[in-house]
Design an enzyme around this catalytic site. Structure first.
Site, PDB file in Angstrom:
ATOM      1  N   GLU A   1      29.853  44.650  21.994  1.00 37.06           N
ATOM      2  CA  GLU A   1      29.321  45.936  22.462  1.00 37.06           C
ATOM      3  C   GLU A   1      28.039  46.356  21.741  1.00 37.06           C
ATOM      4  O   GLU A   1      27.970  47.442  21.151  1.00 37.06           O
ATOM      5  CB  GLU A   1      30.408  47.015  22.353  1.00 37.06           C
ATOM      6  CG  GLU A   1      31.654  46.625  23.142  1.00 37.06           C
ATOM      7  CD  GLU A   1      32.824  47.600  23.006  1.00 37.06           C
ATOM      8  OE1 GLU A   1      32.689  48.617  22.301  1.00 37.06           O
ATOM      9  OE2 GLU A   1      33.873  47.324  23.607  1.00 37.06           O
TER      10      GLU A   1
ATOM     11  N   ASN B   1      29.995  40.024  23.798  1.00 39.44           N
ATOM     12  CA  ASN B   1      30.979  40.641  24.691  1.00 39.44           C
ATOM     13  C   ASN B   1      30.615  42.118  24.884  1.00 39.44           C
ATOM     14  O   ASN B   1      30.295  42.812  23.916  1.00 39.44           O
ATOM     15  CB  ASN B   1      32.353  40.522  23.996  1.00 39.44           C
ATOM     16  CG  ASN B   1      33.528  40.949  24.819  1.00 39.44           C
ATOM     17  OD1 ASN B   1      33.676  40.533  25.967  1.00 39.44           O
ATOM     18  ND2 ASN B   1      34.401  41.765  24.225  1.00 39.44           N
TER      19      ASN B   1
ATOM     20  N   HIS C   1      36.576  46.592  32.169  1.00 42.39           N
ATOM     21  CA  HIS C   1      37.434  47.776  32.182  1.00 42.39           C
ATOM     22  C   HIS C   1      36.979  48.619  33.367  1.00 42.39           C
ATOM     23  O   HIS C   1      36.000  49.373  33.267  1.00 42.39           O
ATOM     24  CB  HIS C   1      37.304  48.554  30.870  1.00 42.39           C
ATOM     25  CG  HIS C   1      37.827  47.800  29.686  1.00 42.39           C
ATOM     26  ND1 HIS C   1      39.161  47.448  29.572  1.00 42.39           N
ATOM     27  CD2 HIS C   1      37.217  47.311  28.583  1.00 42.39           C
ATOM     28  CE1 HIS C   1      39.343  46.788  28.435  1.00 42.39           C
ATOM     29  NE2 HIS C   1      38.183  46.686  27.821  1.00 42.39           N
TER      30      HIS C   1
ATOM     31  N   GLU D   1      38.427  41.314  29.224  1.00 43.06           N
ATOM     32  CA  GLU D   1      39.302  42.466  28.925  1.00 43.06           C
ATOM     33  C   GLU D   1      39.684  43.198  30.206  1.00 43.06           C
ATOM     34  O   GLU D   1      39.697  44.429  30.254  1.00 43.06           O
ATOM     35  CB  GLU D   1      38.607  43.431  27.959  1.00 43.06           C
ATOM     36  CG  GLU D   1      38.157  42.793  26.655  1.00 43.06           C
ATOM     37  CD  GLU D   1      37.595  43.778  25.641  1.00 43.06           C
ATOM     38  OE1 GLU D   1      37.807  44.997  25.781  1.00 43.06           O
ATOM     39  OE2 GLU D   1      36.933  43.320  24.690  1.00 43.06           O
TER      40      GLU D   1
ATOM     41  N   ASP E   1      41.088  45.262  33.095  1.00 47.97           N
ATOM     42  CA  ASP E   1      42.106  46.188  33.590  1.00 47.97           C
ATOM     43  C   ASP E   1      41.419  47.123  34.583  1.00 47.97           C
ATOM     44  O   ASP E   1      40.197  47.265  34.569  1.00 47.97           O
ATOM     45  CB  ASP E   1      42.849  46.956  32.476  1.00 47.97           C
ATOM     46  CG  ASP E   1      41.964  47.625  31.444  1.00 47.97           C
ATOM     47  OD1 ASP E   1      40.820  48.003  31.777  1.00 47.97           O
ATOM     48  OD2 ASP E   1      42.408  47.771  30.286  1.00 47.97           O
TER      49      ASP E   1
HETATM   50  O1  9MR Z   1      43.103  47.493  22.589  1.00 45.09           O
HETATM   51  C1  9MR Z   1      42.469  48.024  21.443  1.00 45.09           C
HETATM   52  C2  9MR Z   1      43.202  49.289  21.007  1.00 45.09           C
HETATM   53  O2  9MR Z   1      44.517  48.980  20.602  1.00 45.09           O
HETATM   54  C3  9MR Z   1      42.431  49.945  19.897  1.00 45.09           C
HETATM   55  O3  9MR Z   1      43.039  51.178  19.590  1.00 45.09           O
HETATM   56  C4  9MR Z   1      40.988  50.150  20.318  1.00 45.09           C
HETATM   57  C5  9MR Z   1      40.203  50.811  19.201  1.00 45.09           C
HETATM   58  O4  9MR Z   1      38.862  50.859  19.480  1.00 45.09           O
HETATM   59  O5  9MR Z   1      40.404  48.916  20.663  1.00 45.09           O
HETATM   60  C6  9MR Z   1      41.023  48.367  21.776  1.00 45.09           C
HETATM   61  O6  9MR Z   1      40.360  47.227  22.232  1.00 45.09           O
HETATM   62  C7  9MR Z   1      38.993  47.382  22.598  1.00 45.09           C
HETATM   63  C8  9MR Z   1      38.315  46.067  22.373  1.00 45.09           C
HETATM   64  O7  9MR Z   1      38.501  45.649  21.047  1.00 45.09           O
HETATM   65  C9  9MR Z   1      36.822  46.125  22.692  1.00 45.09           C
HETATM   66  N1  9MR Z   1      36.607  46.633  24.041  1.00 45.09           N
HETATM   67  C10 9MR Z   1      37.288  47.855  24.375  1.00 45.09           C
HETATM   68  C11 9MR Z   1      38.788  47.737  24.078  1.00 45.09           C
HETATM   69  C12 9MR Z   1      39.527  49.001  24.506  1.00 45.09           C
HETATM   70  O8  9MR Z   1      39.129  50.086  23.707  1.00 45.09           O
END
Ligand code: 9MR
Length: 365
Positions: A178, A219, A255, A283, A285
């Site tokens: 990101e 990513n 997402h 990722e 969903d």
């Molecule tokens: O799934 C992850 C969640 O459990 C955490 O709380 C969160 C914290 O930022 O991160 C989530 O995963 C993220 C991923 O690492 C990067 N892209 C966005 C995802 C959803 O927030």
């Protein structure tokens, strides 16, 4: 036609697995996605395992994110561990900076190792996630007040040590996560603000030195369709390649929101693969405003099919990962209050119409 192609791609797959996991060529697919003719039930009708469907479509894997606290849930783990269903897993949290280097020079791999060991014992590929990200970053990094030279050393040491710890165990790694704002400008974080763009090659070079075989990815989200942020990613990858910096893949998070899948997915996926890198959906969903209805679930099925069929049609799209497979453990409700039901299994671990959309997407040619 499809079964013939599936047979050929299976042969290629066997060869590629013997040589170690990698992207592999397949016939070009020109078939248009088919929208589900009738999606009216609240549960799926297909029982085709998803990783098997992905392999038959010429892809390397279908996978899921998972997280350590979920692994005490035996029914959940039983489904996750079906290697015909999931050929790949990604740790949702336990390889991030706050988990792996909570204090400078103190590395903790116990939780990440649990996920890596699970993948190995299930015969699943592992995606490492992630090395350099503004979030889930310990304050010793984000508020350390380091100068450029010191932070450069910290980034190189972190990426080199973490990727090196898992050397030989991962198929790929999200080295940079990101980096961009939605308008395509660089995100203002401790890395960019201290090191400028150089944090990207510093991290990628350290990762390549630590594990020459794992595929190095950048990513991001909101790069599914064309637009300023996707253009920024194109320009970054071009620039890295021109400088001889190692970069193997672009991770497209996906997402998404029900009914709002961008119309330029294929065009965008192809502009990425034209750069000479592979791409993966990392990722996926597709969330909705709750409560879920039959109509929303049907639209979600069509949306999953659209995303998966686009990956099926684009040769360099090598695999798909959902950001956990069940609504029971989705990150969505806590981040977007009032939204959810984003995954292909419901909170009771029952497959939803979205599951049929995934199968149809892989069977779209
Ligand atoms: O799934 C992850 C969640 O459990 C955490 O709380 C969160 C914290 O930022 O991160 C989530 O995963 C993220 C991923 O690492 C990067 N892209 C966005 C995802 C959803 O927030």
């Amino acid at each position: 036609m499809c079964s013939h192609l599936a047979f050929l791609t299976t042969l290629v797959l066997v060869a590629s697995v013997q040589a170690g996991p990698r992207a592999y060529p397949r016939q070009a697919c020109t078939a248009a996605a088919t929208t589900a003719a009738s999606a009216s039930a609240a549960t799926a009708t297909s029982t085709t395992p998803l990783h098997s469907a992905a392999r038959a479509a010429g892809k390397l894997y279908f996978g899921s994110a998972t997280d350590n606290p979920e692994l005490t849930d035996q029914p959940y783990v039983a489904i996750l561990s079906q290697s015909s269903m999931f050929g790949q897993i990604t740790p949702g949290n336990s390889m991030k900076w706050d988990a792996t280097e909570p204090e400078r020079g103190v590395f903790t791999f116990a939780a990440g190792d649990v996920i890596a060991d699970l993948a190995a014992s299930n015969g699943q590929l592992l995606r490492g996630h992630n090395c350099v990200w503004y979030n889930q970053l310990p304050s010793w990094v984000s508020s350390g007040g380091f100068d450029n030279a010191t932070l450069t050393e910290i980034v190189a040491t972190h990426c080199g040590t973490v990727v090196g710890h898992y050397a030989g165990q991962t198929y790929s790694w999200d080295i940079i996560n990101e980096p961009f704002n939605d308008d395509g400008t660089w995100r203002s974080d401790v890395f960019y603000n201290t090191m400028g763009e150089s944090f990207v090659p510093v991290a990628l070079n350290a990762a390549r030195a630590a594990d020459p075989k794992t595929k190095l990815y950048i990513n991001d989200y909101n790069i599914e369709g064309t637009g300023a942020k996707s253009t920024a990613m194109v320009n970054l990858v071009k620039s890295l390649k021109a400088q001889g910096v190692p970069i193997d893949g672009i991770g497209i998070q996906c997402h998404l929101i029900v009914g709002e899948v961008p119309s330029t997915l294929k065009e965008n996926f192809e502009q990425f693969t034209a750069l000479g890198v592979e791409i993966a959906i990392t990722e996926l969903d597709i969330r909705m405003t709750l409560p879920s209805t039959t109509a929303l679930l049907a639209q979600q099925q069509a949306d999953y099919e659209t995303v998966i069929s686009t990956c099926t049609e684009v040769e360099g799209c090598i695999g798909v990962t959902v950001w956990d497979y069940t609504d029971k453990y989705s990150w969505i409700p806590s981040t977007f209050p009032g939204q959810g039901a984003a995954c292909p299994w419901d909170a009771n671990l029952v497959t939803k119409p979205a599951y049929d959309g995934i199968v149809q997407g892989f069977e779209s040619c």
